[in-house]
Each structure stands twice: as C-alpha cells, then as structure tokens.
Design an enzyme around this catalytic site. Sequence first.
Site, PDB file in Angstrom:
ATOM      1  N   LYS A  24       0.819  -1.209   0.000  1.00  9.84           N
ATOM      2  CA  LYS A  24       0.000   0.000   0.000  1.00  9.84           C
ATOM      3  C   LYS A  24       0.855   1.263   0.000  1.00  9.84           C
ATOM      4  O   LYS A  24       0.398   2.328  -0.365  1.00  9.84           O
ATOM      5  CB  LYS A  24      -0.885   0.028   1.256  1.00  9.84           C
ATOM      6  CG  LYS A  24      -1.843  -1.121   1.311  1.00  9.84           C
ATOM      7  CD  LYS A  24      -2.715  -1.061   2.553  1.00  9.84           C
ATOM      8  CE  LYS A  24      -3.365  -2.410   2.730  1.00  9.84           C
ATOM      9  NZ  LYS A  24      -4.499  -2.440   3.618  1.00  9.84           N
ATOM     10  N   ARG A  25       2.077   1.103   0.476  1.00  8.25           N
ATOM     11  CA  ARG A  25       2.928   2.280   0.580  1.00  8.25           C
ATOM     12  C   ARG A  25       3.693   2.583  -0.698  1.00  8.25           C
ATOM     13  O   ARG A  25       4.297   3.627  -0.825  1.00  8.25           O
ATOM     14  CB  ARG A  25       3.912   2.116   1.751  1.00  8.25           C
ATOM     15  CG  ARG A  25       3.269   2.320   3.099  1.00  8.25           C
ATOM     16  CD  ARG A  25       4.158   1.823   4.219  1.00  8.25           C
ATOM     17  NE  ARG A  25       4.450   0.414   4.079  1.00  8.25           N
ATOM     18  CZ  ARG A  25       3.600  -0.561   4.441  1.00  8.25           C
ATOM     19  NH1 ARG A  25       2.428  -0.249   4.968  1.00  8.25           N
ATOM     20  NH2 ARG A  25       3.923  -1.826   4.279  1.00  8.25           N
TER      21      ARG A  25
END
Length: 456
Positions: free
Chosen positions: A228-229
């Site tokens: 997600k990062r």
Amino acid sequence: MSQVRVRFAPSPTGFFHIGSARTALFNWLYARHTGGVFILRIEDTDKERNSEQFLNVIYESLRWLGMNWDEGPGIGGAFGPYRQSERAAVYAEYLEKLRAAGRTYEKDGATWFKLIGDRHEVFDEHRKKTVTKVNVAPTVIEDQIRGRVERLEDEDFVIVRSDGNPVFHFVNVVDDIAMKITHVIRGEDHLSNTSKHVELFKAFGVPVPAFAHIPLILKQNGPGKMSKRDQGALIEEYQKRGFLPEALVNFLCLLGWNPKDDREKMAISDIVALFDLPGINQSNARFDEKKLAHMNMSYLLELPEEKFLERATAFFRAHPAGVPALADAGVFREVMRLAQPKIKGLEELPAYTAYFFTDDFLIDAKVQEKVMGKGDPKARLGELLGALPSMDFSNDSVIEEAIKSLAAGRGLGFGDYQAVTRLAISGTNAGPSITSMFRVLGRERVRVRLERLLAT
Ligand code: GLU
C-alpha cells in the site's frame, strides 16, 4: 449448475489499493461473465483497525471503477446484513451448530475448533513450546488457478477469542456459507488460510466452494510484492489525477490475466466475454506505471470530443486552482480540442493549457535564454507584429500561409518565426501548433503577447 455467487470481502483497514481493486475486479468479471451475482461484504470485525473513512473510499472507488455490486451495503439483498460487524447473531447461530456437532471446546477463555484424529504432544522448536498435534491427512485444495494444493492442518485453532470476538477464519467461512458463495476468488496471500477454511466447511457439513487464488502483484522495480505504501498503489490517487477509470480497469485486468492473443486494449464487454478463472496466470504480475500511463493516453485519445470535454470539465472543477478563469465555452472547447491528442493524462491539462486562459502566464527563463540567443528573434517579432493587423485569422492554414509569405518576403522560412512566437504567446517551447494558438487566442491577445516579449 447453480448460479455463480462471488464476493469481494475487503477489510476497511487502509486505503483502497491496486491489489484490492484487482481482486474486486476479477470477482466482478467472473460474475458478469457467468451471469452470476457479485456481492460486497465488509469484513469489519476488527474494531480497532477499521474506519468509516476507509469504508467510504472502498465504496467510492468501486463505483468509480464501474464495479457495481448486486448485493451488499446500500443495496441490500436476501443474505444481509453485509457488514460483519452487524452479523453477530449469525455467528452465534453457526457457533452453536459446531458446538452441537462436537467440534468445539473451551480453553483459556477462548473457543477452539477441534480437528478429528489422534492427538499427541510435541515440542515445537520454532515456537519454543509444547503443542498438541492431530493425526490427520493433509487438506486438499483444488484451486482453479494453482491446481491441487495440499497443506497439513494438524492443530486445533481458535475461532472465538477470549474477548468474545470471532476470528477471521470463522466469520469468513460462516459468511461464505450463509451467503451461498460458490467461488472464493482472492489474493494468493490467503492460500495459507485456506486449509483452515476447508476444514471448517467440512465440519459444517456443506460443500466446499471453488477456490481461485490470484497471483501477487510485484512492485515496479525489485522482487517484492507491491504494498500500500508503494508509489502508484492507491486507487484514489488515480481518481484525483484524472485517470480514466476504463483505462485503469483495462490495465488491472491485465495484471494476471490476458486474452491469449496480443490484445491489450480491450472494451470491457470483450473482457467480460472472454474472462475465465483458468485463464488467470499462475505467475506473479508486475506493476508497470508506464504501461498504465500509456493505456490511459490511448483511452483519452479515442474519447469522442464531447466526452473528453465532460471529463476535462469535471477535472477542472475538482481542481479549483486550475479553473480556466477567462474562458468562455467556445474557447474552452477549442483549447480542449488542441490538448486532447497531446496529453498523457488529464492531470497535465492545467499546465498544458494555462496560457490560453490567463494572460498572466510565466515565461520559462531557460527557454527564453535559448530562443532569444539565436538569430534575430526580436526582428522576427517586429515583422510579425507589423503583419498582424491585416492577417486573416479564420483558420489554421490561412494563418500559416500569411506567416510563410511574410517569411518568404525576407528570404526566410516559417521555422524562423516559430520558436520566438511560441515563446511570446505561451512562454514555453512545446504545445499545439502556433497557427492553432493564433486562431484560438485571437488577434488582440496575440498582439499583446508579441509586444510584451518584444519589450523585454
Ligand atoms: N477480508 C479479507 C481481506 O481483506 C478477505 C479474505 C477473503 O477474500 O476471503 O484480505
């Protein structure tokens, strides 16, 4: 065969990312391909980590991408509620079934699921403690993508924690049973949970659904899984940046699936017609931002003018800083017509078109230095200014003819006027043709801009 029922079951614990969107999409595609039902189920039992904000992002992103759900929050359906936080009564009922079948016991305040087989104690080196192993045959998972997978599930496991909250494995399986799910399509990271799930299905005495574990998405560079990062991971970002949802959907389809020919750009109706679970690749897919940008550009390019105008208008509305202040509808349309074939994404529109909408645009100092340092650009500006009052502005080719004949009269070419004119009227060295810019800006605004540069 009975109707296909698939579900997308996100936990609203973070922003909606590429991997989740792809899982949702493969479920949606399979439902549409088979004439089945696509269910949205919210797995929000982890009260600490869930938030309404993330939930709304999920709804919003699914809608934006066109993945409408047939049953779920906001829509309802015969098997609701569709949020796990509202289904405590269902879990109690199913827990009772397992209890009645003799498949649970209480230990340390928690409720455990009991496997069937002889038990013995062993010391687990890894966990540094004694554990109870059960003599069982490996659990078999017939996965539609990975094929036959065997996994030894030989320890009882907790299904209701000591605080009374049922665990993921339990609620996930109970809901798949209660919602009559026929196919579980989810990320490969869940394959390690599936043996537990299969044992639960068997304990409830119900048929095990078909499983399809989708390969991972690898990050653009390097061996790791996309997280997600990672840059480019969040769906919301693409929406904000003005990507076309149909381009993103097409791109997502190709992360792990292809039509078995060279086609990449495909209408969603064609993808729906061809999509099938055995067609999903076993190997991991790699995220490629360039490919996505290219996909977006080709979708932009083929939008009918009216549609492009609609999208561009919506984009400018959502980005008030870039709202074209001076534009009337006719100018806006003309500018968008020039920009459409030149931009890779709507996000480039404000910068690409700013000087059409304001006379107060910046002149790029580097470009200025370069352009003004070559030949006699100011003389060219002066000549053009002189010719301006009698120039016909009605279309691009008469403007081009006028500049060419002005040039020819001095033994020069069109090219000798181009760079300095572009600099004067747009402040930069790239953009639509200068003749188009003349036409759209009109004589008066061109004059003011030529004079302005001449005066520097
Ligand atoms: N809530 C799980 C997740 O977000 C879904 C598991 C499943 O699809 O079965 O990963």
